[in-house]
Design a protein around this motif. Structure first.
Motif, mmCIF file in Angstrom:
data_model
loop_
_atom_site.group_PDB
_atom_site.id
_atom_site.type_symbol
_atom_site.label_atom_id
_atom_site.label_comp_id
_atom_site.label_asym_id
_atom_site.label_seq_id
_atom_site.Cartn_x
_atom_site.Cartn_y
_atom_site.Cartn_z
ATOM 1 N N VAL A 154 0.850 -1.203 0.000
ATOM 2 C CA VAL A 154 0.000 0.000 0.000
ATOM 3 C C VAL A 154 0.879 1.244 0.000
ATOM 4 N N GLU A 155 1.902 1.184 0.855
ATOM 5 C CA GLU A 155 2.776 2.325 1.022
ATOM 6 C C GLU A 155 3.356 2.792 -0.317
ATOM 7 N N ARG A 156 3.827 1.816 -1.118
ATOM 8 C CA ARG A 156 4.458 2.182 -2.371
ATOM 9 C C ARG A 156 3.437 2.853 -3.295
ATOM 10 N N HIS A 157 2.226 2.315 -3.248
ATOM 11 C CA HIS A 157 1.159 2.844 -4.101
ATOM 12 C C HIS A 157 0.887 4.319 -3.748
ATOM 13 N N VAL A 158 0.791 4.570 -2.428
ATOM 14 C CA VAL A 158 0.552 5.952 -1.980
ATOM 15 C C VAL A 158 1.704 6.852 -2.439
ATOM 16 N N GLY A 159 2.926 6.353 -2.246
ATOM 17 C CA GLY A 159 4.088 7.142 -2.645
ATOM 18 C C GLY A 159 4.027 7.495 -4.120
ATOM 19 N N ARG A 160 3.654 6.517 -4.927
ATOM 20 C CA ARG A 160 3.595 6.754 -6.361
ATOM 21 C C ARG A 160 2.531 7.810 -6.677
ATOM 22 N N ASN A 161 1.407 7.703 -5.980
ATOM 23 C CA ASN A 161 0.324 8.671 -6.156
ATOM 24 C C ASN A 161 0.788 10.092 -5.899
ATOM 25 N N MET A 162 1.574 10.254 -4.848
ATOM 26 C CA MET A 162 2.026 11.599 -4.488
ATOM 27 C C MET A 162 2.896 12.163 -5.603
ATOM 28 N N VAL A 163 3.858 11.370 -6.039
ATOM 29 C CA VAL A 163 4.749 11.823 -7.105
ATOM 30 C C VAL A 163 3.903 12.141 -8.333
ATOM 31 N N ASP A 164 2.963 11.240 -8.626
ATOM 32 C CA ASP A 164 2.121 11.429 -9.795
ATOM 33 C C ASP A 164 1.354 12.742 -9.745
ATOM 34 N N LEU A 165 0.738 13.031 -8.624
ATOM 35 C CA LEU A 165 -0.079 14.254 -8.542
ATOM 36 C C LEU A 165 0.785 15.489 -8.770
ATOM 37 N N ARG A 166 1.945 15.498 -8.159
ATOM 38 C CA ARG A 166 2.836 16.647 -8.312
ATOM 39 C C ARG A 166 3.255 16.804 -9.776
ATOM 40 N N THR A 167 3.620 15.662 -10.386
ATOM 41 C CA THR A 167 4.041 15.688 -11.793
ATOM 42 C C THR A 167 2.878 16.075 -12.695
ATOM 43 N N LEU A 168 1.719 15.470 -12.428
ATOM 44 C CA LEU A 168 0.537 15.763 -13.249
ATOM 45 C C LEU A 168 0.173 17.247 -13.162
ATOM 46 N N LEU A 169 0.259 17.810 -11.960
ATOM 47 C CA LEU A 169 -0.065 19.229 -11.793
ATOM 48 C C LEU A 169 0.893 20.098 -12.610
ATOM 49 N N THR A 170 2.179 19.750 -12.560
ATOM 50 C CA THR A 170 3.160 20.535 -13.315
ATOM 51 C C THR A 170 2.929 20.400 -14.826
ATOM 52 N N LEU A 171 2.639 19.173 -15.273
ATOM 53 C CA LEU A 171 2.338 18.965 -16.697
ATOM 54 C C LEU A 171 1.108 19.756 -17.111
ATOM 55 N N CYS A 172 0.112 19.747 -16.230
ATOM 56 C CA CYS A 172 -1.125 20.467 -16.519
ATOM 57 C C CYS A 172 -0.854 21.976 -16.616
ATOM 58 N N ALA A 173 -0.022 22.492 -15.698
ATOM 59 C CA ALA A 173 0.330 23.919 -15.731
ATOM 60 C C ALA A 173 1.025 24.259 -17.045
ATOM 61 N N GLN A 174 1.891 23.347 -17.510
ATOM 62 C CA GLN A 174 2.592 23.590 -18.780
ATOM 63 C C GLN A 174 1.609 23.610 -19.951
ATOM 64 N N ALA A 175 0.630 22.688 -19.913
ATOM 65 C CA ALA A 175 -0.380 22.642 -20.984
ATOM 66 C C ALA A 175 -1.223 23.919 -20.972
ATOM 67 N N VAL A 176 -1.574 24.376 -19.761
ATOM 68 C CA VAL A 176 -2.382 25.604 -19.645
ATOM 69 C C VAL A 176 -1.569 26.795 -20.161
ATOM 70 N N ALA A 177 -0.285 26.848 -19.797
ATOM 71 C CA ALA A 177 0.572 27.958 -20.224
ATOM 72 C C ALA A 177 0.694 27.992 -21.748
ATOM 73 N N ALA A 178 0.722 26.795 -22.370
ATOM 74 C CA ALA A 178 0.883 26.716 -23.829
ATOM 75 C C ALA A 178 -0.468 26.827 -24.536
ATOM 76 N N ASP A 179 -1.528 26.950 -23.735
ATOM 77 C CA ASP A 179 -2.904 26.987 -24.264
ATOM 78 C C ASP A 179 -3.216 25.717 -25.082
ATOM 79 N N ASP A 180 -2.648 24.601 -24.633
ATOM 80 C CA ASP A 180 -2.946 23.308 -25.253
ATOM 81 C C ASP A 180 -4.159 22.740 -24.520
#
Length: 387
Positions: free
Chosen positions: A2-28
């Motif tokens: 379970v622990e590893r899954h949670v850890g992966r989720n955290m990294v994912d959310l942070r990465t996903l948020l940054t990717l999303c910010a980049q898409a918004v900035a590029a108006d994609d």
């Protein structure tokens, strides 16, 4: 497992948020909307710290993408939260972490030391809001050997939208007046609700026979800087403070680097900063407590929305690091005072004995620094006009 899954989720959310910010900035829009959908599935205002921060950050990104950041933010800040609710959240914040308590202690102890035998004390408080800091000082003054001084508070805040722009500041004044009466401290309150850079020295009723204190806790970050207006409100307010020639200027700042004009840089820094605060709450406050959600929504959520979704003069969350403030204040003709050893010692003891081990109290270049897990979140210092 379970622990590893949670850890992966955290990294994912942070990465996903940054990717999303980049898409918004590029108006994609296509990628941005895909990512928003994905993040929404994993975010929640009731989840762990990372899921909660993702919930508020994705609101900001969505508003930015829709170009409706300003309307949403304005709607948020004009929707009234009762003072009682804010007080509840404030009490929880006081109990959960030392930040506010220490700022109040730092400020009030500085004032008590300065006004030891003053007959009259005038405090000009920039960003008084609900004035939660002052009852404790009023109580302290009431038991001063030889009796309390005559206390005057000039409470300054921004005008509220609507017909009665000064209503909240006046209400704060009434509450403090009642409090002062209970403790038999002679008291006078003057409310100013206007843009701070339009205040003239004559508006402040300064009397040279009084001990004069200027106090500003964490609110100078709301003034626009040179990236928006060359003659920036920050410079004007610091010049005004120097002109007042106070016996001390007590400054608390949010130590943040998320006011960069470049959106992606700003987003990353904001994610860093708010993750620290959400992690601190996650560690110290149970998830289901309604006041925790109130703090996250009404304080940090709003601020994040403003940083992410608003631009230009609408973006009022513009913190700088304590090193930047040090330069700014020095340029404005202010001189920093050494930290009071006794205040520093008590602050350290209080945090070491009463709070989680990951809270940080430190000292650098005459600033008292407060942080969590090695990240400095707030800084406090005292100043006088340079000769």
């Amino acid at each position: 497992m379970v622990e590893r899954h949670v850890g992966r989720n955290m990294v994912d959310l942070r990465t996903l948020l940054t990717l999303c910010a980049q898409a918004v900035a590029a108006d994609d829009r296509r990628s941005a909307n895909e990512l928003i959908k994905q993040i929404r599935q994993h975010s929640s205002p009731m989840g762990d710290g990372m899921r909660r921060i993702a919930h508020y950050f994705i609101d900001g990104l969505e508003a930015r993408l829709a170009g409706s950041g300003t309307q949403i933010y304005t709607a948020l800040i004009t929707k009234p939260t009762s003072a009682a609710d804010v007080l509840k959240a404030h009490h929880l914040f006081l109990a959960a972490c030392p930040f506010k308590k220490l700022s109040n202690f730092f400020s009030n102890k500085t004032i008590m030391n300065l006004a030891e035998d003053a007959a009259r004390l005038h405090i000009i408080d920039f960003g008084i809001l609900y004035g939660f800091q002052w009852p404790c000082l009023i109580r302290r003054l009431s038991s001063r050997p030889g009796g309390p001084p005559k206390l005057r508070i000039t409470g300054i805040d921004l005008p509220q939208p609507g017909f009665r722009p000064a209503e909240r500041v006046e209400e704060t004044g009434r509450r403090l007046a009642n409090y002062a009466e209970t403790f038999k401290v002679p008291f006078e309150f003057h409310a100013i609700a206007q843009k701070w850079d339009t205040i003239q020295i004559e508006d402040l009723g300064i009397d040279r026979d009084e001990v004069l204190v200027v106090n500003c806790m964490y609110r100078l970050r709301n003034l626009l800087d040179e990236t928006v207006i060359v003659e920036s409100p920050r410079i004007k307010v610091l010049n005004l403070i120097r002109k007042m020639n106070p016996d001390v200027f007590i400054l608390g700042i949010v130590n943040g680097a998320y006011s960069a004009p470049f959106f992606i840089t700003r987003f990353r820094e904001a994610l860093f900063h708010f993750s620290t605060l959400f992690d601190m709450l996650e560690t110290n406050v149970p998830r289901e407590i309604p006041e925790r959600m109130l703090i996250e929504r009404e304080i940090f959520g709003w601020e994040a929305m403003n940083v992410i979704a608003c631009e230009g003069a609408e973006r009022i969350e513009r913190p700088e690091t304590y090193k930047q403030w040090q330069m700014r204040n020095t340029r404005a003709g202010l001189r920093q005072l050494p930290l009071n050893k006794e205040i520093m010692k008590i602050a350290k003891e209080r945090v070491d004995t009463g709070y989680h081990k990951d809270f940080v109290i430190d000292e650098d270049n005459r600033w008292l620094l407060q942080g969590w897990k090695g990240r400095i979140v707030y800084a406090l210092s005292t100043w006088v006009p340079a000769p």
